[in-house]
Design an enzyme around this catalytic site. Structure first.
Site, PDB file in Angstrom:
ATOM      1  N   ARG A 150       0.855  -1.177   0.000  1.00 25.47           N
ATOM      2  CA  ARG A 150       0.000   0.000   0.000  1.00 25.47           C
ATOM      3  C   ARG A 150       0.900   1.238   0.000  1.00 25.47           C
ATOM      4  NH1 ARG A 150      -2.866   3.118   4.776  1.00 25.47           N
ATOM      5  NH2 ARG A 150      -3.761   4.748   3.466  1.00 25.47           N
ATOM      6  N   HIS A 184      -2.879  11.058   0.700  1.00 23.81           N
ATOM      7  CA  HIS A 184      -2.356  10.810   2.045  1.00 23.81           C
ATOM      8  C   HIS A 184      -1.757  12.124   2.567  1.00 23.81           C
ATOM      9  CE1 HIS A 184      -0.930   7.424   4.849  1.00 23.81           C
ATOM     10  NE2 HIS A 184      -0.648   8.562   5.466  1.00 23.81           N
ATOM     11  N   GLU A 186      -7.347   8.701   6.244  1.00 19.76           N
ATOM     12  CA  GLU A 186      -7.597   9.377   7.522  1.00 19.76           C
ATOM     13  C   GLU A 186      -8.067  10.823   7.357  1.00 19.76           C
ATOM     14  OE1 GLU A 186      -4.233   8.988  10.120  1.00 19.76           O
ATOM     15  OE2 GLU A 186      -4.302   6.793  10.121  1.00 19.76           O
ATOM     16  N   ASN A 239      -7.315   2.102   9.901  1.00 21.27           N
ATOM     17  CA  ASN A 239      -6.008   2.331  10.512  1.00 21.27           C
ATOM     18  C   ASN A 239      -6.201   2.323  12.015  1.00 21.27           C
ATOM     19  OD1 ASN A 239      -5.095   2.667   7.920  1.00 21.27           O
ATOM     20  ND2 ASN A 239      -4.580   4.836   8.129  1.00 21.27           N
ATOM     21  N   TYR A 275      -4.207   1.658  15.888  1.00 21.43           N
ATOM     22  CA  TYR A 275      -2.959   1.494  16.621  1.00 21.43           C
ATOM     23  C   TYR A 275      -3.170   1.210  18.107  1.00 21.43           C
ATOM     24  CZ  TYR A 275      -0.604   3.407  12.495  1.00 21.43           C
ATOM     25  OH  TYR A 275      -0.123   3.596  11.218  1.00 21.43           O
ATOM     26  N   GLU A 297      -3.533   0.011   8.221  1.00 22.00           N
ATOM     27  CA  GLU A 297      -2.338   0.353   9.002  1.00 22.00           C
ATOM     28  C   GLU A 297      -2.482  -0.229  10.393  1.00 22.00           C
ATOM     29  OE1 GLU A 297      -1.244   4.501   9.269  1.00 22.00           O
ATOM     30  OE2 GLU A 297      -1.684   4.858   7.149  1.00 22.00           O
TER      31      GLU A 297
END
Length: 493
Positions: free
Chosen positions: A96, A141, A187, A318, A320, A391
């Site tokens: 990606r 992005h 995002e 995404n 985390y 991600e």
């Protein structure tokens, strides 16, 4: 407050880190790695590329922790073959990457495309395919062409939808015969809130934080939907691809059984995922956002509602880290965006101790059970769409005094990937339609406002010695995992 025992014994328990293996995922499940153009490409003034808002933002003193920029970054523009070879050697099936808008249209306007930029991405895509790696291309992005910001206010001006559509169609027509997976925008929440609310990301605006983030988000949504409409009408049938949107979300877990905490946690998720997915699946922004923000939240016309309807083939996530959420009439965090959510984000258990082991970034804690919860939430709330984890990863602190062999032995990152992947596997077994997973990141790189002070890569980049690449322990773990040799031994024992 949240009791740790509930998460150790209940349905949110951590899966044993030693049990995850490739065979826990469907045979056609996609494993890949991810990067973005401004963070890795460099060559900022080569090949006909025009300046982006990040080129300009990095020159504003004090905006980047170490005063750095992405002019060279890790020089993937010149070293893409070396990096693709590394992806192939590690056994990943997909890459990606993002396309730099100002490398295709230097001023962003879409009048004269840059043939050198198109040639670069053609070369990258062709080499990926030569090595058996599927390209997953992100159109935006965060690196808006600077001219679009200067001349018309960037994402604050509805005209940008037209220019994004021209750019997107140029990419579909130039690369879509080989790129079968497209992401429109990465995002959009971060662009809206940190770019137009807090000013800590490009373009660095904070003057009107009660209005501009919601306007920027609105136009990003319409730009996404317009690009999807063009793709579906003119390219999808012929090219046979898919197109989606990537959103970021930290899981919001109610801090107690109190109803007000549960409501606050639910609201938190609406302000992250619902902000973008509710218009797509339900025709408008979440009710709680309408209630809290009133007229500051733009309205959709009937035509726009129809344009937005189901305008994703997949949802990119995404993810985390996670937080406990408690109701707070006055948010302890500054800014309109957090105050409107009426909540406090908490990182400690009731009995003390962090929610998970802390990574280098102040916001990032290792909380594996959160990814399963957010995947299940998307499946239940939005009619179980195809999902790609686009991600997932953690960072180490850059330490110039640390010997390279110690930096390469990234034990915590190995644990992170093992445990998060185990939870993704459990979400799939529970019915979530998760189709792929992309580790962030392939390489250590320019980490936005943190510059080069944080390292997220599977591959260590030696910034002082010619940007040489060195696989870390986590890279070798993935190599074993993807070959099927990681995890099987512990299942037999």
């Amino acid at each position: 407050m949240a009791k740790k025992e509930m998460f150790e014994d209940g349905d949110a328990s951590n899966v044993d880190a030693g049990t995850v293996s490739r065979s826990d995922f469907p045979p056609d499940f996609v494993f890949g790695v991810a990067t973005s153009a401004y963070q890795v490409e460099g060559a900022s003034s080569e090949g006909g590329r025009g300046p982006s808002i990040w080129d300009t933002f990095c020159r504003n003193k004090g905006k980047i922790v170490d005063g750095s920029h992405g002019d060279i970054a890790v020089d993937q523009y010149h070293r893409y073959k070396e990096d693709v070879d590394l992806i192939a050697k590690l056994g990943f099936q997909a890459y990606r990457f993002s396309i730099s808008w100002s490398r295709i249209f230097p001023d962003g306007l879409g009048t004269n495309s840059n043939t050198e930029g198109i040639t670069y991405y053609n070369n990258l895509i062709n080499y990926l395919l030569e090595k058996g790696i599927q390209p997953y291309a992100t159109l935006y992005h965060w690196d808006l062409p600077q001219y679009l910001h200067e001349s018309m206010g960037g994402w604050l001006n509805k005209q940008i939808v037209k220019y994004f559509a021209i750019y997107a169609e140029t990419c579909f027509s130039s690369f879509g015969d080989r790129v079968k997976s497209w992401i429109t925008i990465n995002e959009p929440l971060q662009t809206a809130v940190n770019g137009y609310g807090y000013g800590i990301f490009a373009p660095g605006r904070s003057e009107n934080s009660s209005i501009e983030p919601y306007l920027a988000a609105h136009h990003q949504l319409l730009a996404h939907a317009t690009a999807v409409s063009i793709y579906r009408k003119n390219y999808k049938e012929k090219q046979g691809g898919q197109i989606g949107l990537v959103l970021d979300c930290e899981w919001a877990e109610a801090n107690s059984e109190k109803n007000e905490d549960k409501v606050a946690a639910a609201s938190r998720l609406e302000f992250q995922l619902g902000w973008y997915l509710n218009p797509i699946y339900y025709g408008d922004y979440p009710e709680v956002m309408r209630k809290e923000l009133g007229d500051r939240l733009p309205k959709f016309s009937d035509e726009e509602i129809e344009l937005l309807r189901n305008c994703v083939d997949f949802v990119g996530l995404n993810h985390y880290t996670s937080r406990f959420i408690a109701y707070a009439e006055e948010s302890p965090e500054e800014g309109d965006f957090y105050k409107a959510q009426r909540m406090a984000r908490i990182v400690e258990w009731e009995g003390g101790g962090f929610i998970g082991e802390k990574a280098a970034s102040e916001w990032l804690f290792v909380v594996p059970w959160g990814i399963r919860k957010v995947l299940n939430y998307i499946a239940q709330r939005y009619h179980n769409p195809p999902i790609y984890v686009t991600e997932n990863g953690m960072d180490d602190e850059e330490n110039e005094m640390c010997p390279i062999h110690e930096m390469l032995d990234d034990k915590l990152r190995v644990i992170y990937f093992k445990r998060y992947l185990a939870e993704v596997s459990q979400a799939i077994k529970g019915g979530a339609d998760v189709r792929g997973y992309f580790a962030w990141s392939l390489l250590d790189n320019f980490e936005w406002a943190q510059g080069y002070t944080k390292r997220f890569g599977l591959i260590y980049v030696d910034y002082k010695n010619g940007l040489s690449r060195h696989p870390k322990s986590s890279a070798y773990w993935f190599l074993r995992f993807l070959k099927g040799s990681e995890g099987e031994h512990s299942k037999k024992e």
